[in-house]
Motif scaffolding. Structure first.
Motif, PDB file in Angstrom:
ATOM      1  N   ILE A  32       0.862  -1.177   0.000  1.00 38.14           N
ATOM      2  CA  ILE A  32       0.000   0.000   0.000  1.00 38.14           C
ATOM      3  C   ILE A  32       0.896   1.224   0.000  1.00 38.14           C
ATOM      4  O   ILE A  32       1.759   1.375   0.869  1.00 38.14           O
ATOM      5  N   HIS A  33       0.688   2.080  -0.985  1.00 39.93           N
ATOM      6  CA  HIS A  33       1.542   3.266  -1.092  1.00 39.93           C
ATOM      7  C   HIS A  33       0.687   4.526  -1.105  1.00 39.93           C
ATOM      8  O   HIS A  33      -0.405   4.546  -1.675  1.00 39.93           O
ATOM      9  N   TYR A  34       1.200   5.563  -0.459  1.00 36.64           N
ATOM     10  CA  TYR A  34       0.528   6.861  -0.440  1.00 36.64           C
ATOM     11  C   TYR A  34       1.606   7.939  -0.349  1.00 36.64           C
ATOM     12  O   TYR A  34       2.746   7.674   0.064  1.00 36.64           O
ATOM     13  N   PRO A  35       1.310   9.167  -0.759  1.00 40.55           N
ATOM     14  CA  PRO A  35       2.336  10.208  -0.886  1.00 40.55           C
ATOM     15  C   PRO A  35       3.179  10.459   0.355  1.00 40.55           C
ATOM     16  O   PRO A  35       4.353  10.781   0.249  1.00 40.55           O
ATOM     17  N   ARG A  36       2.608  10.335   1.544  1.00 42.05           N
ATOM     18  CA  ARG A  36       3.356  10.653   2.762  1.00 42.05           C
ATOM     19  C   ARG A  36       4.150   9.462   3.305  1.00 42.05           C
ATOM     20  O   ARG A  36       4.769   9.552   4.360  1.00 42.05           O
ATOM     21  N   SER A  37       4.147   8.370   2.591  1.00 39.25           N
ATOM     22  CA  SER A  37       4.893   7.193   3.034  1.00 39.25           C
ATOM     23  C   SER A  37       6.389   7.485   3.053  1.00 39.25           C
ATOM     24  O   SER A  37       6.917   8.175   2.182  1.00 39.25           O
ATOM     25  N   TRP A  38       7.085   6.940   4.042  1.00 38.20           N
ATOM     26  CA  TRP A  38       8.535   7.120   4.122  1.00 38.20           C
ATOM     27  C   TRP A  38       9.232   6.398   2.979  1.00 38.20           C
ATOM     28  O   TRP A  38      10.303   6.797   2.553  1.00 38.20           O
ATOM     29  N   THR A  39       8.645   5.327   2.519  1.00 37.28           N
ATOM     30  CA  THR A  39       9.191   4.634   1.355  1.00 37.28           C
ATOM     31  C   THR A  39       8.740   5.376   0.109  1.00 37.28           C
ATOM     32  O   THR A  39       7.548   5.517  -0.138  1.00 37.28           O
ATOM     33  N   THR A  40       9.680   5.865  -0.665  1.00 36.11           N
ATOM     34  CA  THR A  40       9.331   6.628  -1.857  1.00 36.11           C
ATOM     35  C   THR A  40       9.139   5.697  -3.048  1.00 36.11           C
ATOM     36  O   THR A  40       9.687   4.593  -3.091  1.00 36.11           O
ATOM     37  N   TYR A  41       8.347   6.169  -4.000  1.00 38.30           N
ATOM     38  CA  TYR A  41       8.130   5.385  -5.221  1.00 38.30           C
ATOM     39  C   TYR A  41       8.257   6.290  -6.431  1.00 38.30           C
ATOM     40  O   TYR A  41       7.703   7.391  -6.470  1.00 38.30           O
ATOM     41  N   SER A  42       9.005   5.816  -7.411  1.00 42.42           N
ATOM     42  CA  SER A  42       9.146   6.516  -8.682  1.00 42.42           C
ATOM     43  C   SER A  42       8.794   5.539  -9.789  1.00 42.42           C
ATOM     44  O   SER A  42       9.299   4.409  -9.797  1.00 42.42           O
ATOM     45  N   PRO A  43       7.921   5.928 -10.719  1.00 46.23           N
ATOM     46  CA  PRO A  43       7.503   4.995 -11.774  1.00 46.23           C
ATOM     47  C   PRO A  43       8.583   4.717 -12.805  1.00 46.23           C
ATOM     48  O   PRO A  43       8.374   3.911 -13.704  1.00 46.23           O
ATOM     49  N   ASP A  44       9.739   5.385 -12.682  1.00 48.06           N
ATOM     50  CA  ASP A  44      10.818   5.082 -13.616  1.00 48.06           C
ATOM     51  C   ASP A  44      11.558   3.836 -13.139  1.00 48.06           C
ATOM     52  O   ASP A  44      11.042   3.049 -12.357  1.00 48.06           O
ATOM     53  N   ILE A  45      12.766   3.638 -13.550  1.00 48.89           N
ATOM     54  CA  ILE A  45      13.498   2.400 -13.273  1.00 48.89           C
ATOM     55  C   ILE A  45      13.689   2.146 -11.780  1.00 48.89           C
ATOM     56  O   ILE A  45      13.661   1.007 -11.320  1.00 48.89           O
TER      57      ILE A  45
ATOM     58  N   ALA B 291      11.107  -0.770 -10.465  1.00 46.70           N
ATOM     59  CA  ALA B 291       9.788  -0.457 -11.020  1.00 46.70           C
ATOM     60  C   ALA B 291       9.276  -1.574 -11.922  1.00 46.70           C
ATOM     61  O   ALA B 291       8.066  -1.782 -12.040  1.00 46.70           O
ATOM     62  N   SER B 292      10.182  -2.308 -12.548  1.00 46.05           N
ATOM     63  CA  SER B 292       9.756  -3.385 -13.450  1.00 46.05           C
ATOM     64  C   SER B 292       9.067  -4.521 -12.713  1.00 46.05           C
ATOM     65  O   SER B 292       8.385  -5.339 -13.329  1.00 46.05           O
TER      66      SER B 292
END
Length: 237
Positions: free
Chosen positions: A22-35, A148-149
């Protein structure tokens, strides 16, 4: 509780086929849709995983940076947990909470995977009593990052498909760049990493991705230059 109790990673063959985050903007774990995909908050701590680090991870509400990323093996439980979040309960931020399906095939050093409950049971100890409620069979921790893959589906919490429906390997998201081969090569290059310093392999992975991005940028600029030259020739004719 001894901080010197070292926890070995799970063998890749024992992992569930899919994990859910489960991901949301304020999560400490960041997510980038690139590589790069998911990146843990703590990318500086090195060495093998320990019980004390897992205990700190369980106390996520007190903001201790962790080098682990929490995932769940149960899609239905992931959705249920998402609906307990304040970000979901708030109608203004509900749509920012996303369910990410992760394909585990190819995960390995330096992105080692651990099962939280198995780790404590294997060490023969229990976490503090006030943290017991967070210790579940479904929770798997991934060290440092998830490419991301490996994220093959991104869904809203209220629009998620039937939890019993099969998941295809098609990447279901807005970007269409196929990065599977490149990322797999990076993962394979770290297959023989020493567990004493798994961060070393992750640094190499990041440097490789940065180099790839620079090369892609150069290629794009070359095509732009070629296009401008072609247009000039056509106009001259």
């Amino acid at each position: 509780m001894s901080p010197e109790i070292i926890i070995p990673p799970l063998p890749p063959s024992s992992l569930p086929k899919y994990l859910y985050r489960i991901h949301y903007p304020r999560s400490w774990t960041t997510y980038s849709p690139d590589i790069l995909g998911f990146r843990a908050k703590d990318l500086t701590t090195m060495g093998p995983a320990t019980i004390s680090q897992f205990t700190n991870h369980l106390q996520w509400k007190i903001n201790i940076p962790s080098r682990f990323i929490s995932t769940l093996s149960s899609k239905s439980y992931a959705i249920s947990w998402a609906r307990s979040l304040e970000q979901y309960k708030n109608s203004e931020t509900r749509d920012t909470v996303r369910l990410m399906t992760i394909q585990t095939e190819g995960l390995g050093g330096p992105m080692f995977v651990y099962n939280m409950k198995q780790a404590f049971e294997g060490a023969g100890i229990l976490p503090p009593e006030d943290l017991m409620e967070y210790l579940r069979d479904e929770e798997y921790l991934i060290l440092y990052g998830i490419p991301a893959s490996r994220v093959i589906r991104i869904e809203g919490i209220d629009t998620a498909v039937d939890v019993t429906a099969p998941v295809t390997t098609k990447i279901e998201r807005t970007d269409t760049i196929d990065r599977t081969k490149t990322t797999q090569e990076c993962i394979d290059s770290g297959a023989e990493l020493n567990m004493v310093d798994p961060r070393k392999g992750f640094d190499e992975f990041i440097r490789g991705m940065e180099t790839l991005c620079l090369e892609m940028k150069t290629i794009v600029e070359s095509f732009k230059l070629l296009s401008s030259h072609t247009q000039a020739i056509v106009c001259a004719v």
